[in-house]
Enzyme design. Structure first.
Site, PDB file in Angstrom:
ATOM      1  N   GLU A   1      40.471  17.917  -0.923  1.00 59.15           N
ATOM      2  CA  GLU A   1      39.203  19.120  -0.007  1.00 59.15           C
ATOM      3  C   GLU A   1      40.453  19.105   1.515  1.00 59.15           C
ATOM      4  OE1 GLU A   1      36.736  20.558   0.542  1.00 59.15           O
ATOM      5  OE2 GLU A   1      36.562  20.297   2.986  1.00 59.15           O
TER       6      GLU A   1
ATOM      7  N   LYS B   1      40.360  22.892   2.706  1.00 64.69           N
ATOM      8  CA  LYS B   1      39.899  23.126   4.451  1.00 64.69           C
ATOM      9  C   LYS B   1      42.088  24.268   4.752  1.00 64.69           C
ATOM     10  CE  LYS B   1      37.006  22.711   4.010  1.00 64.69           C
ATOM     11  NZ  LYS B   1      35.818  22.913   3.927  1.00 64.69           N
TER      12      LYS B   1
ATOM     13  N   CYS C   1      11.479  13.585   8.927  1.00 66.22           N
ATOM     14  CA  CYS C   1      11.647  14.368   9.849  1.00 66.22           C
ATOM     15  C   CYS C   1      11.250  13.479  11.322  1.00 66.22           C
ATOM     16  CB  CYS C   1      10.466  15.294   9.048  1.00 66.22           C
ATOM     17  SG  CYS C   1      11.919  16.490   7.728  1.00 66.22           S
TER      18      CYS C   1
ATOM     19  N   HIS D   1      56.404  14.487 -11.465  1.00 59.41           N
ATOM     20  CA  HIS D   1      56.248  15.126 -13.004  1.00 59.41           C
ATOM     21  C   HIS D   1      55.790  16.706 -12.415  1.00 59.41           C
ATOM     22  CE1 HIS D   1      55.512  11.237 -14.970  1.00 59.41           C
ATOM     23  NE2 HIS D   1      54.785  11.123 -14.116  1.00 59.41           N
TER      24      HIS D   1
ATOM     25  N   ARG E   1      16.109  20.168  11.563  1.00 58.49           N
ATOM     26  CA  ARG E   1      16.570  19.107  10.868  1.00 58.49           C
ATOM     27  C   ARG E   1      15.793  18.962   9.460  1.00 58.49           C
ATOM     28  NH1 ARG E   1      15.769  13.748  13.651  1.00 58.49           N
ATOM     29  NH2 ARG E   1      15.818  12.697  12.132  1.00 58.49           N
TER      30      ARG E   1
ATOM     31  N   ASN F   1       7.559   8.610   9.373  1.00 62.88           N
ATOM     32  CA  ASN F   1       8.515   8.915   8.514  1.00 62.88           C
ATOM     33  C   ASN F   1       8.557   7.885   7.536  1.00 62.88           C
ATOM     34  OD1 ASN F   1       8.762  11.381   9.958  1.00 62.88           O
ATOM     35  ND2 ASN F   1      10.124   9.910  11.745  1.00 62.88           N
ATOM     36  N   GLY F   2      10.115   8.350   6.658  1.00 71.96           N
ATOM     37  CA  GLY F   2       9.783   7.140   6.314  1.00 71.96           C
ATOM     38  C   GLY F   2       9.037   7.231   4.347  1.00 71.96           C
TER      39      GLY F   2
ATOM     40  N   LYS G   1      29.352  31.816   3.088  1.00 68.02           N
ATOM     41  CA  LYS G   1      28.929  30.266   3.588  1.00 68.02           C
ATOM     42  C   LYS G   1      27.985  30.388   1.809  1.00 68.02           C
ATOM     43  CE  LYS G   1      27.667  26.474   5.425  1.00 68.02           C
ATOM     44  NZ  LYS G   1      29.296  25.860   5.306  1.00 68.02           N
TER      45      LYS G   1
ATOM     46  N   TRP H   1       8.768  15.871   6.250  1.00 67.86           N
ATOM     47  CA  TRP H   1       9.601  16.861   4.270  1.00 67.86           C
ATOM     48  C   TRP H   1       9.124  15.640   3.777  1.00 67.86           C
ATOM     49  CZ3 TRP H   1      11.747  19.880   1.824  1.00 67.86           C
ATOM     50  CH2 TRP H   1      11.840  19.772   0.731  1.00 67.86           C
TER      51      TRP H   1
ATOM     52  N   GLU I   1      41.543  27.860   3.618  1.00 66.92           N
ATOM     53  CA  GLU I   1      40.178  28.560   4.206  1.00 66.92           C
ATOM     54  C   GLU I   1      40.388  28.985   5.295  1.00 66.92           C
ATOM     55  OE1 GLU I   1      36.153  27.131   2.244  1.00 66.92           O
ATOM     56  OE2 GLU I   1      37.517  25.370   3.045  1.00 66.92           O
TER      57      GLU I   1
END
Ligand code: GLU
Length: 610
Positions: A483, A487, A2, A506, A27, A100-101, A605, A75, A490
């Site tokens: 995908e 897209k 974070c 086929h 974040r 962090n980590g 969403k 986090w 959509e």
């Protein structure tokens, strides 16, 4: 993983620190804290669970002031989100640390330090750093020296900043696997995990490299490399502008989010790869124990996340040597299925609230899966709370209804899962290292590929009068073709289908004519020759083709085929790279069609209903 902010200045730094944390809020995090060294030489600390705003309110009631300070948004990876686990952590009221980590050997270090009489006040892995520095300072002659000795004992990933009450007006920072940047002011210096935090106070930055340790005072910055040699790191002038909450220079959130992908991927990878390996604990505390037993993976998802899962099946079976099934959540939950032994259930959802996926997880729990893992972008969401393990994506808020950056970040997460499970199932150290290397190269490859923007904008005009489109791919590019078709459907409302190219003959070949554009994704892999034949099948029927091909894939443009060369990339990350031109294509086609790009008709969403 974070946010970190630190400052050493003549003026009071509390507002700089809190403002810096606020700029990193997008974040995602669960708690925030700050420690400031006052003029009397005392370390004051404030921490709050929840938003930075709560920390700010706490500081309004009980202000802290001083010229040297550090701040953090956490986090949680080790220890629940709570005030006592929030950073900064202290040792004997002398040392304050933000981190962090993940420190992988925290258990051993903790018991060693307890043996020396240190009392732990939190459940975090981070607290070992504070006590270890304190302990080393008994023999080291400076904070810098103590941190240099300390980091040699840490395994895992860290970006960390340390303050010592007894050596005021200095910060010592260390980086390994989690980024840190130093900001240069006039008579003051700053540090942060991301330059965005410091843009209000400076635009001059030096980025630390892996293994660097630096001592930062008001007047000087001294950087040392992994071997302890004094080094210079270039100071650059930043031209980044940032406001996470609006569209910035973009017309639509979708376009902004497409261009945020290098950053989103970088954040997601930071702190989770070390020494040529994926860190197991990226999937949650104690993940190693569960991941080491996995022999089968069942992936459950919907929509775009389902396509990420489909791609992962190719990766997991080929590289991690485990079997894998992928199923749409709404199907899985209403049919009888069987559980393989040592089977891991993986759910994928941007929001963590997708109703069908959540119901599938709840059902699976009753069915006796060995464990569950969710790959999710929203901390604290239902899927995260209800799964045994969670991989938190760091895509940042995704506002456009059509998912872009969440998809590529999901793929990066699944690539990491492949590395983590593979490590227990015979994946060689070389293959793991190669996977890690190609992931590390990913953000810049993505940046490079997004430079196709203008070519694709021009290409989109060919689709202005089309009602249908066909997408083709083979192997791990087949889900990418799916995908791409999703897209386009959509946001431009063009009817689009995806086929594994071997399936053409086929059935779908019957649809080919001059009004049916065919979009092909063609990286340079072992299926290339087969794909060439499929392309010829389309050409022979008078179809018009748009081929996104590796620069070395030997496709050439002619009357029936437009070839768009895609930068060469490692095979492993090719599905992520080939997603990008398809995102751009659907965006520009939608612009021409004049649809509502960010909020396409009939769609939501976060699909929290069945
Ligand atoms: N592993 C540390 C913790 O759980 C740091 C987490 C973070 O990167 O925010 O406190």
């Amino acid at each position: 993983m974070c946010g970190i902010v630190g400052a050493v200045a003549q003026r009071d730094v509390s507002e700089i620190l809190v403002e810096g944390l606020q700029r990193l809020e997008y974040r995602g995090y669960d708690s925030a804290g700050v420690a400031i060294l006052d003029e009397q030489g005392n370390l004051g600390r404030a921490r709050r669970v929840g938003k930075v705003k709560q920390l700010r309110n706490a500081l309004t009631e009980q202000p802290l002031s001083g010229g040297t300070g550090i701040a953090h948004t956490r986090w949680a990876t080790h220890g629940e989100p709570s005030e006592r686990n929030a950073h900064p952590h202290l040792s004997c009221d002398d040392i304050a640390v933000v981190h962090n980590g993940i420190i992988e050997n925290h258990v051993e270090l903790r018991s060693m330090l307890q043996g020396l009489g240190y009392v732990f006040a939190s459940d975090t892995d981070t607290e070992v750093i504070a006590h270890l520095v304190h302990h080393e300072l008994k023999s080291a002659d400076s904070l810098l020296a103590a941190v240099q000795v300390t980091v040699k004992q840490l395994h895992g990933a860290y970006g960390t900043v340390v303050v010592d009450r007894r050596q005021p007006e200095r910060l010592v920072v260390a980086r390994s696997g989690s980024p840190l940047v130093i900001g240069y002011g006039v008579g003051e210096h700053f540090v942060a995990s991301d330059q965005l935090a410091l843009l209000p106070v400076t635009r001059r930055f030096a980025f630390l490299e892996e293994g660097d340790v630096a001592e930062v005072t008001r007047r000087e910055v001294n950087i040392f490399d992994i071997d302890g040699n004094a080094v210079e790191r270039d100071i650059t002038e930043s031209n980044v502008s940032h406001d996470a909450g609006d569209k910035g220079q973009y017309r639509h959130y979708m376009m902004k989010e497409i261009h945020e992908q290098p950053m989103a991927l970088q954040r997601t990878l930071d702190g989770r790869l070390a020494n040529g390996k994926v860190i197991d604990e990226a999937f949650g505390e104690n993940a190693a124990q569960l991941l080491s037993k996995v022999k089968h993976v069942q992936i459950i998802a919907c929509g775009t996340s389902y396509h990420a899962g489909m791609t992962a099946r190719y990766w997991l079976e080929q590289h991690a040597n485990v079997s894998c099934n992928v199923e749409i959540a709404s199907e899985f939950r209403y049919r009888r299925s069987h559980v393989f032994p040592d089977s891991l259930l993986v759910t994928i959802s941007q929001s963590g609230e997708t109703a069908d996926t959540l119901a599938a997880l709840r059902l699976a729990k009753e069915m006796g899966y060995m464990a569950s893992l969710t790959i999710c972008n929203v901390p604290g969401s239902s899927l995260v709370r209800e799964s045994d393990m969670a991989y938190m994506m760091k895509a940042g808020a995704e506002i456009g209804v059509a998912s872009t950056k969440a998809f590529t970040v999901q793929l990066a997460a699944l690539a990491m899962l492949t590395g983590a499970i593979g490590a227990y199932n015979g994946m060689s150290a070389d293959t793991q290292a190669q996977l890690v290397q190609s992931l590390q190269a990913l953000p810049s490859k993505v940046e490079q590929t997004l430079a196709l923007n203008d070519d694709i904008e021009a290409l989109a005009e060919d689709f202005a009068d089309k009602q249908h489109a066909l997408f083709l791919g083979r192997g791990d590019q087949y889900p990418i073709a799916m995908e791409g078709a999703l897209k386009l459907k959509e946001i431009s409302y063009i009817h689009a289908e995806a086929y594994a190219s071997g399936e053409l003959k086929h059935g779908p070949l019957a649809l080919i004519d001059a009004d049916m554009p065919v979009i092909v994704v063609a990286p340079n892999n072992e299926l290339l020759e087969k794909l060439h034949s499929n392309v010829e099948e389309v050409r022979a029927r008078g179809g018009l083709m748009y081929v996104f091909a590796d620069v070395d894939a030997k496709f050439e443009s002619d009357d029936t085929m437009k070839v768009i060369p895609v930068p060469h990339c490692d095979e492993f990350i090719a599905p992520i790279i080939y997603t990008l031109p398809l995102q751009l294509l659907s965006y520009y086609v939608a612009l021409i069609k004049g649809t509502d790009v960010d909020q396409p008709r009939n769609l939501a969403k976060s699909v929290t209903v069945e």
